[in-house]
Design an enzyme around this catalytic site. Structure first.
Site, PDB file in Angstrom:
ATOM      1  N   GLU A  78       0.815  -1.215   0.000  1.00 51.79           N
ATOM      2  CA  GLU A  78       0.000   0.000   0.000  1.00 51.79           C
ATOM      3  C   GLU A  78       0.845   1.261   0.000  1.00 51.79           C
ATOM      4  O   GLU A  78       0.544   2.230  -0.709  1.00 51.79           O
ATOM      5  CB  GLU A  78      -0.940   0.011   1.211  1.00 51.79           C
ATOM      6  N   ASP A 105      -0.573  -5.133   3.075  1.00 56.39           N
ATOM      7  CA  ASP A 105      -1.046  -3.942   3.789  1.00 56.39           C
ATOM      8  C   ASP A 105      -0.327  -3.927   5.133  1.00 56.39           C
ATOM      9  O   ASP A 105      -0.613  -4.750   6.011  1.00 56.39           O
ATOM     10  CB  ASP A 105      -2.560  -3.980   4.000  1.00 56.39           C
ATOM     11  N   ILE A 107      -0.300  -1.880   7.707  1.00 52.86           N
ATOM     12  CA  ILE A 107      -1.254  -1.687   8.808  1.00 52.86           C
ATOM     13  C   ILE A 107      -2.616  -1.451   8.171  1.00 52.86           C
ATOM     14  O   ILE A 107      -2.851  -0.400   7.584  1.00 52.86           O
ATOM     15  CB  ILE A 107      -0.916  -0.486   9.718  1.00 52.86           C
ATOM     16  N   ASP A 108      -3.502  -2.422   8.276  1.00 56.36           N
ATOM     17  CA  ASP A 108      -4.873  -2.201   7.831  1.00 56.36           C
ATOM     18  C   ASP A 108      -5.664  -1.757   9.062  1.00 56.36           C
ATOM     19  O   ASP A 108      -5.866  -2.537   9.988  1.00 56.36           O
ATOM     20  CB  ASP A 108      -5.478  -3.482   7.250  1.00 56.36           C
ATOM     21  N   THR A 110      -5.118   1.950  10.018  1.00 60.42           N
ATOM     22  CA  THR A 110      -4.194   2.969  10.541  1.00 60.42           C
ATOM     23  C   THR A 110      -4.905   3.967  11.454  1.00 60.42           C
ATOM     24  O   THR A 110      -4.351   4.376  12.475  1.00 60.42           O
ATOM     25  CB  THR A 110      -3.500   3.707   9.382  1.00 60.42           C
ATOM     26  N   ASP A 233      -6.291  -4.633   0.779  1.00 57.47           N
ATOM     27  CA  ASP A 233      -7.287  -4.720   1.845  1.00 57.47           C
ATOM     28  C   ASP A 233      -7.930  -6.100   1.895  1.00 57.47           C
ATOM     29  O   ASP A 233      -8.368  -6.549   2.956  1.00 57.47           O
ATOM     30  CB  ASP A 233      -8.421  -3.699   1.628  1.00 57.47           C
TER      31      ASP A 233
END
Length: 286
Positions: A78, A105, A107-108, A110, A233
């Site tokens: 990402e 990702d 940190i999905d 954030t 995601d």
């Protein structure tokens, strides 16, 4: 999956899955150690689309760990892509020819991380010639590792996962999200929420699509939908749902692929009813 119920999941060596697990766990623990101490906060696509130095540090760590084991593989992360749906689609298209493509990702969730709300995760998937074959979602707050291998089932804490058994929408607990695209995706998703909320047991909006999908796989949610998502995601979470016996499609009912931005996932039993109601909501909202 009945034949797998008593078979523990034990990846070994430098297998794709073992590397994905190790990488997600290391990145997750590092992210957790940074909770409450991030020093930069920037806006990406919208005022609700946030990024910190922890997101970027996590992706750097993940890239290094994967490339240490598989230096010829490609990585779509990402934080390496410009904000916005057009840039996301272009990046995926440019990498579509890769034999092995890791989709990350770092940190999905954030926004949750920034606020100290413990619902964020690391999502790592591996696609072979465009088909996802490994999916790992790691929740450092609960130390929960969700793992799936194509054709081999999905596991939580080493035990097989199975989707929930609800047969009707009225008995279902659903989840959705508030997309960063406030102009296009958000109004569509809000129309779906307004239409569906009275027809189901309840709806949850916790701020991480990857973790919502993992919860569908684990039977904690009956279904999940959201408009305007990206491949990072959904890639790992979609495989988790499929390998747990559930179903993942676009809003027209077409099978999941990495290019899908509007997603509906469920235990499978309620999938057609969920899609029907979402289509009705889109008609009402248009």
């Amino acid at each position: 999956m009945a034949h797998q119920e008593n078979i523990p999941f034990t990846p070994s060596g430098k297998s794709f899955t073992a590397v994905a697990i190790n990488t997600a766990a290391k990145a997750g623990e590092w992210i957790k150690s940074k909770l409450g101490s991030h020093t930069t906060l920037s806006l990406k696509y919208s005022p609700q689309d946030l990024v910190t130095e922890v997101d970027k540090g996590s992706e750097t760590m993940i890239r290094k760990l994967i490339l240490t084991h598989f230096p010829t593989h490609s990585i779509l992360g990402e934080e390496g892509v410009e904000p916005g749906p057009e840039a996301s689609a272009k990046a995926l298209t440019e990498m579509s020819g890769a034999e092995y493509l890791w989709i990350v990702d770092p940190i999905d969730g954030t926004t949750n991380f920034v606020h100290g709300f413990p619902f964020y995760t690391v999502s790592i998937a591996l696609a072979y010639k465009g088909e996802v074959i490994v999916g790992v979602v790691y929740d450092p707050s609960r130390d929960e590792l969700f793992v799936a291998e194509k054709g081999k089932g999905a596991y939580l804490r080493g035990k097989p996962m199975k989707v929930s058994g609800e047969a009707k929408l009225t008995d279902s607990l659903l989840a959705t999200g508030f997309p960063a695209d406030r102009e296009g995706a958000l109004p569509l998703n809000m129309a779906g929420l307004q239409h569906l909320a009275p027809k189901v047991r309840n709806v949850r909006i916790a701020g991480s699509a990857a973790l919502h999908l993992a919860y569908v796989a684990a039977g904690r949610l009956s279904g999940f939908w959201e408009i305007g998502l990206n491949s990072w995601d959904t890639a790992a979470g979609a495989l988790l749902v499929q390998e747990s016996g559930g179903q993942v499609t676009d809003m027209e009912g077409n099978p999941y692929s990495l290019s899908i931005r509007d997603i509906a996932a469920s235990n499978g039993t309620i999938q057609q009813d969920l899609l029907q109601e979402l289509k009705a909501a889109a008609t009402i909202g248009s």
